[in-house]
Scaffold this active site. Sequence first.
Site, PDB file in Angstrom:
ATOM      1  N   GLU A   2      44.741  50.847  43.760  1.00 41.64           N
ATOM      2  CA  GLU A   2      44.245  49.557  43.614  1.00 41.64           C
ATOM      3  C   GLU A   2      43.165  49.323  44.720  1.00 41.64           C
ATOM      4  OE1 GLU A   2      47.248  47.002  45.957  1.00 41.64           O
ATOM      5  OE2 GLU A   2      46.385  44.946  45.059  1.00 41.64           O
TER       6      GLU A   2
ATOM      7  N   HIS B 220      40.242  46.513  45.881  1.00 40.53           N
ATOM      8  CA  HIS B 220      39.510  45.083  45.918  1.00 40.53           C
ATOM      9  C   HIS B 220      38.187  45.084  46.626  1.00 40.53           C
ATOM     10  CE1 HIS B 220      43.143  43.380  44.243  1.00 40.53           C
ATOM     11  NE2 HIS B 220      43.912  44.168  45.040  1.00 40.53           N
TER      12      HIS B 220
ATOM     13  N   ALA C 158      41.871  38.544  39.292  1.00 34.75           N
ATOM     14  CA  ALA C 158      42.983  37.662  39.747  1.00 34.75           C
ATOM     15  C   ALA C 158      44.128  38.133  39.046  1.00 34.75           C
ATOM     16  CB  ALA C 158      42.441  36.253  39.092  1.00 34.75           C
TER      17      ALA C 158
ATOM     18  N   ARG D 235      42.030  36.446  52.894  1.00 35.96           N
ATOM     19  CA  ARG D 235      41.534  35.113  52.054  1.00 35.96           C
ATOM     20  C   ARG D 235      42.692  33.984  51.688  1.00 35.96           C
ATOM     21  NH1 ARG D 235      38.022  37.153  47.195  1.00 35.96           N
ATOM     22  NH2 ARG D 235      37.680  34.955  46.879  1.00 35.96           N
TER      23      ARG D 235
ATOM     24  N   ARG E 236      28.270  36.697  40.301  1.00 43.00           N
ATOM     25  CA  ARG E 236      29.358  36.123  41.041  1.00 43.00           C
ATOM     26  C   ARG E 236      29.570  36.285  42.503  1.00 43.00           C
ATOM     27  NH1 ARG E 236      35.363  38.759  40.479  1.00 43.00           N
ATOM     28  NH2 ARG E 236      36.514  36.792  41.092  1.00 43.00           N
TER      29      ARG E 236
ATOM     30  N   PRO F 160      39.197  40.818  35.078  1.00 42.12           N
ATOM     31  CA  PRO F 160      38.685  39.555  34.701  1.00 42.12           C
ATOM     32  C   PRO F 160      37.546  39.251  35.913  1.00 42.12           C
ATOM     33  CG  PRO F 160      40.838  38.792  35.531  1.00 42.12           C
ATOM     34  CD  PRO F 160      40.701  40.372  35.218  1.00 42.12           C
ATOM     35  N   ASN F 161      36.051  38.724  35.108  1.00 42.12           N
ATOM     36  CA  ASN F 161      35.128  38.403  35.988  1.00 42.12           C
ATOM     37  C   ASN F 161      34.392  39.350  36.728  1.00 42.12           C
ATOM     38  OD1 ASN F 161      35.467  35.354  35.441  1.00 42.12           O
ATOM     39  ND2 ASN F 161      37.219  35.506  36.656  1.00 42.12           N
TER      40      ASN F 161
ATOM     41  N   TYR G  53      31.066  39.031  47.148  1.00 38.86           N
ATOM     42  CA  TYR G  53      31.186  40.573  46.114  1.00 38.86           C
ATOM     43  C   TYR G  53      30.092  41.419  46.184  1.00 38.86           C
ATOM     44  CZ  TYR G  53      35.623  37.977  44.740  1.00 38.86           C
ATOM     45  OH  TYR G  53      36.777  37.386  44.563  1.00 38.86           O
TER      46      TYR G  53
ATOM     47  N   ASN H 244      40.913  47.821  39.667  1.00 38.66           N
ATOM     48  CA  ASN H 244      40.632  46.189  40.272  1.00 38.66           C
ATOM     49  C   ASN H 244      40.886  45.351  39.251  1.00 38.66           C
ATOM     50  OD1 ASN H 244      39.853  43.879  41.645  1.00 38.66           O
ATOM     51  ND2 ASN H 244      37.894  44.680  42.230  1.00 38.66           N
TER      52      ASN H 244
HETATM   53  C1  DQA Z   1      39.277  40.847  43.832  1.00 42.11           C
HETATM   54  C2  DQA Z   1      40.059  39.683  44.709  1.00 42.11           C
HETATM   55  C3  DQA Z   1      40.676  38.895  43.516  1.00 42.11           C
HETATM   56  O1  DQA Z   1      41.343  38.081  44.432  1.00 42.11           O
HETATM   57  C4  DQA Z   1      39.745  38.093  42.708  1.00 42.11           C
HETATM   58  O2  DQA Z   1      40.579  37.250  41.889  1.00 42.11           O
HETATM   59  C5  DQA Z   1      38.922  39.131  42.184  1.00 42.11           C
HETATM   60  C6  DQA Z   1      38.551  40.180  42.678  1.00 42.11           C
HETATM   61  C7  DQA Z   1      38.307  41.615  44.875  1.00 42.11           C
HETATM   62  O3  DQA Z   1      37.734  42.609  44.225  1.00 42.11           O
HETATM   63  O4  DQA Z   1      38.280  41.180  46.070  1.00 42.11           O
HETATM   64  O5  DQA Z   1      38.702  38.864  40.896  1.00 42.11           O
HETATM   65  O6  DQA Z   1      40.057  41.505  43.158  1.00 42.11           O
END
Ligand code: DQA
Length: 147
Positions: free
Chosen positions: A98, A100, A77, A107, A17, A9-10, A22, A74
Site C-alpha cells: 500500500e 500513499h 479514498a 491527516r 490536484r 480515484p483522482n 500531493y 494507492n
Molecule cells: C492518498 C490519501 C488518501 O486519503 C486520499 O483520498 C487520496 C490520496 C495519498 O496518496 O496520500 O486520494 O491515498
Amino acid sequence: MKIYILNGPNLNLLGVREPGIYGDESYDALVGRIEQYCRERGVEVCCLQSNHEGALVDYIHQGFFEKIDGIVINPGAYTHTSIALLDAVKATSIPTVEVHISDVSAREDFRQVSYIRAACIGTVSGHGTAGYLEAIDLLLSYKGGAK
Ligand code: DQA
C-alpha cells in the site's frame, strides 16, 4: 518478475490536484519514472489507474490470471472505505504494498482507517511520489530480487 502499479480515484490528476499535499509531478511523469526504475531493475511493470472501485477489483483479478508477482497500490479514498479491495487482495494472495503520497496518519480522522492494509505486506506513506519506488523495492526484497 512482473508487477502492477494500481492507482485509484483522482490520482490521474496528480500535479493539478492539491499540489501542496500531493506535489506537482503529473501522473504521466510519475508513470515514466516508475517505468524507468523498473526497466533498470529488469522488472516488467504495468501502470493502471481507475476512478472506479470495481475496475480496480477487476485489475487485481486480471493480475491473478496473468500470474503477476506483486502489486503496488494507492487506492486513494477507497483506502478508507473499500472492503472489496481488501477482499480482492486476500482472494488472490498477490503480495501487495500500500502506498500513499501524503502522510495519512497525520491527516483527518476519516483517513486513519485503511481496510486494505490488513492484506498488505507493507505500507509506505508520506514520502511523496518517491514512495512508489520504495514500495517497488519492498516488493523486490519480499520476492528475493528480480528474475
Ligand atoms: C492518498 C490519501 C488518501 O486519503 C486520499 O483520498 C487520496 C490520496 C495519498 O496518496 O496520500 O486520494 O491515498
